[in-house]
Scaffold this active site. Sequence first.
Site, PDB file in Angstrom:
ATOM      1  CG  ASN A  94       3.144  -3.181   2.729  1.00 34.78           C
ATOM      2  OD1 ASN A  94       4.250  -3.342   2.922  1.00 34.78           O
ATOM      3  ND2 ASN A  94       2.025  -3.875   3.042  1.00 34.78           N
ATOM      4  CB  ILE A 101       1.181   4.351   1.173  1.00 41.55           C
ATOM      5  CG1 ILE A 101       2.066   4.680   0.225  1.00 41.55           C
ATOM      6  CG2 ILE A 101       2.086   3.652   2.240  1.00 41.55           C
ATOM      7  CD1 ILE A 101       2.818   6.188   0.504  1.00 41.55           C
ATOM      8  CB  CYS A 102      -1.668  -0.653   2.804  1.00 40.10           C
ATOM      9  SG  CYS A 102      -2.324  -1.483   4.282  1.00 40.10           S
ATOM     10  CB  VAL A 103       2.029   1.913   6.413  1.00 40.16           C
ATOM     11  CG1 VAL A 103       1.734   3.527   6.657  1.00 40.16           C
ATOM     12  CG2 VAL A 103       3.142   1.864   7.584  1.00 40.16           C
TER      13      VAL A 103
END
Length: 237
Positions: A94, A101-103
């Site tokens: 992620n 950042i991928c969240v």
Amino acid sequence: MGRVVGITNSNVENLPPHVLRLVYKEISALAADPPEGIKIYPSDEDITELHTAIEGPEGTPFAGGVFRMRLVLGKDFPAVPPKGYFLTKIFHPNVGHKGEICVNVLKRDWKAELGLRHVLLTIKCLLIHPNPESALNEEAGRLLLEDYAEYESRARLLTEIHAMGASSGEPQDPNDGPQPKKHAGDPLKRAGPSAAAVPASLGNGASGASTTSSNSSSSTNVAGKKKADKKRALRRL
């Protein structure tokens, strides 16, 4: 310390005063009482960019590492979530190659009332529970699902290279780094103890010359006085 992502312009001037006050209050609270395993480095110049350092959780390939990260608050914060970037290179599904950042909490699950503490805790949890379904690093996501041993090995290797040692964690104090080399130096030190004694002897010589000059001047005065006395004696005759 180098950064993975380019510097963005400050949004301090774009945020309303009441939002700035809320941000300042929250960052002050974070600095005074940071979440466990997370260090906070507030900026006195720009509170819209928060630098942090996250300790790699035990039981993960990131254990023992310290990962530098930053949150950037945009001009529409808190209506729009902040953007998060890892500044320390990390092998994680992620986290993109540029550190992005991928969240979900930074996307569709964001709510203005969540706050920065919740964001930091969520990102730390992401190191424990990666989500391969929304992978930015496709190779890491694939290995996580198909070959965990290889994923763990790769993640551990990058942790050891980039997140351990002097190049990670808190910004380095200038006094902790290599110090400038001293000049080949003081001629007295190069020449040794005998040279150090030279100025003293020169000083003694100068003092001796001064004493000799003083004695010479005194003798001249005495001779002059004797001549004057002789002249006065001759006049009396």
